[in-house]
Design a protein around this motif. Structure first.
Motif, PDB file in Angstrom:
ATOM      1  N   VAL B 203       0.806  -1.234   0.000  1.00  0.00           N
ATOM      2  CA  VAL B 203       0.000   0.000   0.000  1.00  0.00           C
ATOM      3  C   VAL B 203       0.832   1.273   0.000  1.00  0.00           C
ATOM      4  CG1 VAL B 203      -2.323  -0.478   0.761  1.00  0.00           C
ATOM      5  CG2 VAL B 203      -0.490  -0.541   2.417  1.00  0.00           C
ATOM      6  N   THR B 204       1.866   1.331   0.834  1.00  0.00           N
ATOM      7  CA  THR B 204       2.621   2.586   0.897  1.00  0.00           C
ATOM      8  C   THR B 204       3.353   2.841  -0.414  1.00  0.00           C
ATOM      9  OG1 THR B 204       4.326   1.335   2.041  1.00  0.00           O
ATOM     10  CG2 THR B 204       2.929   2.707   3.385  1.00  0.00           C
ATOM     11  N   MET B 207       0.984   4.112  -3.061  1.00  0.00           N
ATOM     12  CA  MET B 207       0.708   5.540  -2.993  1.00  0.00           C
ATOM     13  C   MET B 207       1.826   6.343  -3.641  1.00  0.00           C
ATOM     14  SD  MET B 207      -2.138   5.654  -1.709  1.00  0.00           S
ATOM     15  CE  MET B 207      -3.034   4.167  -1.339  1.00  0.00           C
ATOM     16  N   ASN B 232     -11.818   2.091  -3.725  1.00  0.00           N
ATOM     17  CA  ASN B 232     -11.293   3.076  -2.788  1.00  0.00           C
ATOM     18  C   ASN B 232     -10.178   3.884  -3.409  1.00  0.00           C
ATOM     19  OD1 ASN B 232     -12.639   3.128  -0.438  1.00  0.00           O
ATOM     20  ND2 ASN B 232     -11.576   1.354   0.438  1.00  0.00           N
ATOM     21  N   SER B 236     -10.243   7.893  -4.496  1.00  0.00           N
ATOM     22  CA  SER B 236      -9.410   8.886  -3.821  1.00  0.00           C
ATOM     23  C   SER B 236      -8.372   9.484  -4.763  1.00  0.00           C
ATOM     24  CB  SER B 236      -8.718   8.255  -2.604  1.00  0.00           C
ATOM     25  OG  SER B 236      -7.936   7.163  -3.013  1.00  0.00           O
TER      26      SER B 236
ATOM     27  N   GLN C 238       1.473   4.940   9.419  1.00  0.00           N
ATOM     28  CA  GLN C 238       1.672   5.104   7.979  1.00  0.00           C
ATOM     29  C   GLN C 238       0.847   4.090   7.191  1.00  0.00           C
ATOM     30  OE1 GLN C 238       5.728   5.773   6.824  1.00  0.00           O
ATOM     31  NE2 GLN C 238       5.503   4.498   5.001  1.00  0.00           N
ATOM     32  N   LEU C 239       0.850   2.860   7.676  1.00  0.00           N
ATOM     33  CA  LEU C 239       0.084   1.810   7.013  1.00  0.00           C
ATOM     34  C   LEU C 239      -1.409   2.151   7.033  1.00  0.00           C
ATOM     35  CD1 LEU C 239       1.007  -0.886   5.793  1.00  0.00           C
ATOM     36  CD2 LEU C 239       0.326  -1.991   7.902  1.00  0.00           C
ATOM     37  N   TRP C 240      -1.833   2.657   8.171  1.00  0.00           N
ATOM     38  CA  TRP C 240      -3.243   3.004   8.338  1.00  0.00           C
ATOM     39  C   TRP C 240      -3.622   4.130   7.374  1.00  0.00           C
ATOM     40  CZ3 TRP C 240      -6.465   7.020   9.815  1.00  0.00           C
ATOM     41  CH2 TRP C 240      -7.760   6.652  10.196  1.00  0.00           C
ATOM     42  N   ALA C 242      -2.132   4.963   4.596  1.00  0.00           N
ATOM     43  CA  ALA C 242      -2.081   4.516   3.209  1.00  0.00           C
ATOM     44  C   ALA C 242      -3.331   3.732   2.843  1.00  0.00           C
ATOM     45  CB  ALA C 242      -0.830   3.676   2.974  1.00  0.00           C
ATOM     46  N   GLY C 245      -6.699   5.382   1.420  1.00  0.00           N
ATOM     47  CA  GLY C 245      -6.833   5.865   0.055  1.00  0.00           C
ATOM     48  C   GLY C 245      -5.736   6.867  -0.249  1.00  0.00           C
ATOM     49  N   TYR C 246      -5.772   7.380  -1.469  1.00  0.00           N
ATOM     50  CA  TYR C 246      -4.701   8.265  -1.931  1.00  0.00           C
ATOM     51  C   TYR C 246      -4.821   9.624  -1.261  1.00  0.00           C
ATOM     52  CZ  TYR C 246      -1.780  10.844  -5.202  1.00  0.00           C
ATOM     53  OH  TYR C 246      -0.808  11.617  -5.765  1.00  0.00           O
ATOM     54  N   LEU C 251       1.240  11.697   2.045  1.00  0.00           N
ATOM     55  CA  LEU C 251       2.285  10.951   1.374  1.00  0.00           C
ATOM     56  C   LEU C 251       3.660  11.553   1.632  1.00  0.00           C
ATOM     57  CD1 LEU C 251       2.209   8.544  -0.440  1.00  0.00           C
ATOM     58  CD2 LEU C 251       2.092  10.044  -2.395  1.00  0.00           C
TER      59      LEU C 251
END
Lengths: 309, 305, 258
Positions: B203-204, B207, B232, B236, C238-240, C242, C245-246, C251
């Motif tokens: 996920v990171t 992004m 999602n 976003s 950070q994981l939460w 991310a 959503g964007y 970021l």
């Protein structure tokens, strides 16, 4: 499946194509039938199958087809050209070449059958065992395989026959001993990719023993590529057998063997061309038949093309 | 019939007034298979401006095939049909194979899901980026290398000199995808089609990769089509979202208004997503309505579907 | 039900030694559903594989129902803990019908009434008897995953380990599988340990969640923390963020955790 919609068929076809098979037997039959449908749509493969089936029929009904035992000599009528009486002419001892070709098909099939039942189990067992167990077992088995792979096939077969003595059975044994090694390599390579797959892990977690995993899970997956490889190798096996026959180390006279027929007929190639040419064509056609069949089978059986959608 | 009022056609871009970069109407993609014809895309139409357009759908919805059809990269047994498929004033349907080759990569680029299969394993990544630059522009080797290094920096790779000489298997998934993006961006395309560019990534990292694409849209005025299954993420990230099902566009809406989606399919998709709300009740299950596949058809297709 | 103490996993030896998991401690109560979250390479799947005995390079103690697990497992001990894999296309043998796949565990463990058990388990995972003799290629992804769950359940285990059971599925199918998993847990009083990279999926099924990074648990969070995002460790935060959503602004604050 170009032959109409599936739903409208009746009887055996609908049983074979039903969405929900009712028992294990029906499920297996369906699998075979769907493979057959896809095989059938390949005319080249069907030609190969036809040639192989024809060979089997000829061998089965040899006494009827040949109209003689193919060993009757008639020195008065030696080296006769093809005619209505002797379709393929006669050889240097006046024997009917057609009858000898027909009887020779039995020898060819005999060789093929024996080689298959020796090579497949040995190759599969050694390859899958080495691949699954790994470590020292793998190294030992694969080095042995390498030794067999390192020699040219015909030379090694010659050496074996020289030790075992000439004769058809010994020729078969020699061919089998020199043929199994690539199968072991093939099976090992496939096992290596299979052994880390999730369904093998799942079986392990369920408590399946290594032997069970080897026999019930890995071997069936390796079987199809081995069968394909064997059919494609058939041409080579027939040629090696013919080669041994040609050198006088295979089938012994007066048994009709195609390679031996070419060998004894080669002196007459310029004047009586049919004597060595006809058995040569027979070898060519049968080899070709197996090759085409193998190609078709590969399209149907190859795990990479079936399985996942 | 409130639904029809709310439903946008998908034909207006986020920047009205400007001519769209890509304009598609009534796109059909069909595949001939042994089991008969498969109609993968059924009459899709949309305009793409200098914006981030998301195409969402489940597997088999035709979203990827829509993206491929724009570059005429449909597999050999497929056929594309459209009443209109224009890119920058050119008709992509009529374009010759040669024209398409010159468009692909240099003017419209595509990023696939897995960089491992898109990079050549026997060339260093730097060489591949430089090659891609030289193929589309007549520049010297040294200049191509300079640009490749600059591009690696743009996609925020820390030691571009070092990464330049790495082979694809030596880089991580996230870096591989950045390298792919660098390779695709070096030709300065006007449109980028990204087919699930981040679904193989954490996920990171996901992004961070998206932010690169974001920059390209904002700073270079590129048009981006983001194809994804992740509602999602798309809502976003994108400006506009097309929701596809069964080869059709079910609904087209502004990404920020996705919560107010009207179409039962979109609503169903949104509802069945698990949320970080501590609710352990059963998730509502999506009920599919066969009528979705025919609605809006003025003339029935005569059962040809 | 499950206790893991001083657990570590090491691959290789000498210079090439990699400690994939270290200082790992975990305690899961009977009937609980516990989540392990982390990014790729965090060691979360490695832990599961060691627990079911596919990987034997571990140190420490694993106790299931009070009994310590050995590195080499007996066939009998396999019964209590089963696993569901991520890829429904890879976890079923392509040449075996569902009947073959489901009867194998029964044969291994010498259980009788096979037909009855198979039909019962198929029904429980929502597949009709008409599926019994189908091959995996005749099933959709969701149906395959149901079969994988049935295979894990047929031995009536008390613990099921779920390795990203829904990440290869469409969201609508994911919802069905998640519902099935929670229904089965309630019906059989099962204990779950679920591994996933998706916070929302884990948060839906689990009440406690351990966040892993580079082979270590950095933080254990509750579902309340999960809901509000009030987590202490920066990596978890950070994981939460991310997974919400964007978010361009957030970021910029992201960092690497090594």
């Amino acid at each position: 499946m170009s032959d109409g919609t599936l739903g409208t068929k009746s009887g055996s076809a609908s049983w074979l194509l039903a969405d929900s098979p009712n028992n294990a037997f029906q499920a297996r039959c369906q699998r075979l039938y769907i493979g057959w449908l896809s095989f059938k749509s390949n005319p080249i493969a069907m030609l190969g199958l036809a040639i192989v089936l024809f060979l089997c029929l000829v061998a089965l009904f040899a006494p009827i087809v040949a109209g003689g035992d193919g060993t009757t000599q008639n020195l008065a009528n030696r080296l006769a050209p093809p005619s209505a009486e002797h379709w393929f002419g006669t050889d240097e001892l006046g024997r009917d070449i057609f009858a000898r070709i027909v009887w020779g098909s039995r020898v060819t099939l005999y060789i093929i059958f024996l080689v298959s039942i020796i090579v497949m189990p040995i190759g599969l067992l050694i390859g899958t065992t080495a691949g699954l167990l790994g470590g020292a077992v793998d190294s030992t088995l694969m080095r042995i395989t390498d030794i067999f792979l390192a020699f040219p096939r015909l030379i090694l077969a010659l050496a074996f026959v020289a030790v075992l003595g000439p004769g058809l059975e010994n020729a078969v044994l020699a061919i089998a001993l020199t043929t199994w090694s690539p199968y072991a390599r093939l099976a090992r390579a496939e096992t290596l990719t299979l052994r880390n797959s999730e369904y093998i892990m799942a079986a392990q977690i369920l408590g399946a023993s290594r032997i069970r995993i080897l026999i019930a899970h890995i071997m069936p997956m390796c079987l199809s590529s081995t069968v394909v490889r064997l059919t494609l190798d058939m041409a080579g096996i027939i040629l090696t057998a013919a080669g041994l026959g040609f050198l006088g180390l295979g089938a012994q006279p007066p048994l009709a063997e195609w390679g031996a027929m070419i060998a004894s007929g080669r002196d007459f190639l310029l004047d009586q061309w049919w004597v060595p040419t006809i058995p040569g064509i027979a070898i060519l056609v049968v080899s070709l038949g197996f090759n085409l069949l193998g190609d078709g089978l590969r399209d149907v059986l190859d795990p990479r093309s079936s399985g996942a959608k | 019939m409130t639904m029809n009022k709310m439903k946008m056609t998908g034909f207006e871009t986020s920047s009205p007034g400007e001519a769209p970069l890509i304009s598609v109407r009534d796109l059909h993609v069909r595949f001939a298979t042994p089991k008969g014809q498969v109609h993968a895309v059924r009459g899709v139409g949309f305009d793409l401006g200098k914006e981030r357009l998301g195409i969402v759908g489940e597997s088999g919805s035709g979203k990827s095939q829509t993206g491929r059809a724009l570059l005429r990269l449909t597999a050999g047994n497929g056929s594309i049909e459209a009443s209109r498929m224009m890119f920058d004033g050119k008709d992509l349907m009529q374009a010759s194979a040669k024209t398409m080759r010159s468009i692909r990569g240099s003017r419209i680029s595509m990023i696939m899901q897995d960089p491992k299969y898109s990079l050549n394993p026997v060339l260093t990544v730097g060489k591949q980026i430089a090659e891609s630059c030289r193929r589309h522009e007549n520049v010297s080797r040294a200049e191509a290398k300079r640009r490749a290094l600059a591009m690696l920096e743009t996609v925020r790779i820390r030691e571009p000199e070092k990464v330049y000489s790495l082979y694809p298997h030596q880089v991580s998934g996230g870096m591989g995808q950045r390298i792919m993006i660098a390779m695709m961006l070096i030709t300065n395309p006007q449109v980028m089609i990204a087919d699930e560019p981040t679904s193989a990534l954490d996920v990171t990292v996901q992004m961070q990769v998206l932010s690169l694409l974001d920059d390209m849209v904002r700073e270079r005025g590129m048009g981006l089509v983001l194809i994804s299954h992740d509602l999602n993420l798309v809502s976003s990230f994108c400006d506009r979202v097309l929701v596809m099902y069964g080869g059709r566009i079910m609904e087209s809406l502004d990404a920020k208004n996705l919560d107010q989606a009207q179409h039962p399919y979109t609503r169903g998709l949104l509802n069945c997503l698990p949320r970080l709300d501590g609710n352990h009740d059963d998730l509502p299950v999506l009920r599919r309505d066969p009528a979705w596949l025919t609605e809006g058809d003025d003339v029935p297709e005569g059962g040809a579907a | 039900m499950i206790e893991i103490e001083d657990f570590s996993i090491t691959f290789g030896s000498g210079k090439n030694q990699i400690r994939a998991v270290r200082n790992f401690n975990l305690s899961v109560a009977e009937g609980e559903s516990y989540g392990l979250v982390g990014e790729s390479g965090s060691g979360k799947s490695t832990v599961l594989r060691a627990m079911v005995g596919i990987n034997s390079h571990w140190d420490g103690t694993i106790r299931v129902a009070g009994e310590a697990l050995t590195h080499k497992r007996s066939v009998e001990s396999r019964k209590h803990m089963q696993m569901v894999f991520q890829d429904p296309y890879g976890s079923l043998h392509p040449r075996r019908t569902l009947d073959d796949t489901l009867s194998e565990p029964l044969v291994i463990h010498g259980l009788d009434n096979r037909e009855e058990r198979i039909l019962k388990i198929l029904k429980e995972v929502g597949l009709g008897p008409e599926f019994r003799f189908r091959y995996p290629h005749q099933l959709s992804g969701g149906q395959r995953q149901r079969v994988a769950i049935a295979r894990a359940l047929i031995l009536e285990p008390r613990v099921i380990l779920l390795d990203e059971p829904t990440s290869a599925l469409d969201v609508s199918v994911q919802a069905e599988i998640l519902n099935l998993l929670s229904a089965l847990r309630k019906a059989h009083g099962l204990t779950y340990i679920m591994v996933s990279h998706d916070l929302a999926v884990v948060g839906h099924l689990c009440s406690r969640i351990a966040v892993m990074n580079r082979g270590e648990i950095v933080e254990e969070i509750t579902e309340d923390q999960m809901r509000t995002g009030e987590v202490t460790h920066a990596y978890t935060k950070q994981l939460w963020t991310a997974s919400q959503g964007y978010d361009r602004a957030a970021l910029e604050t992201f960092q690497e955790f090594a």
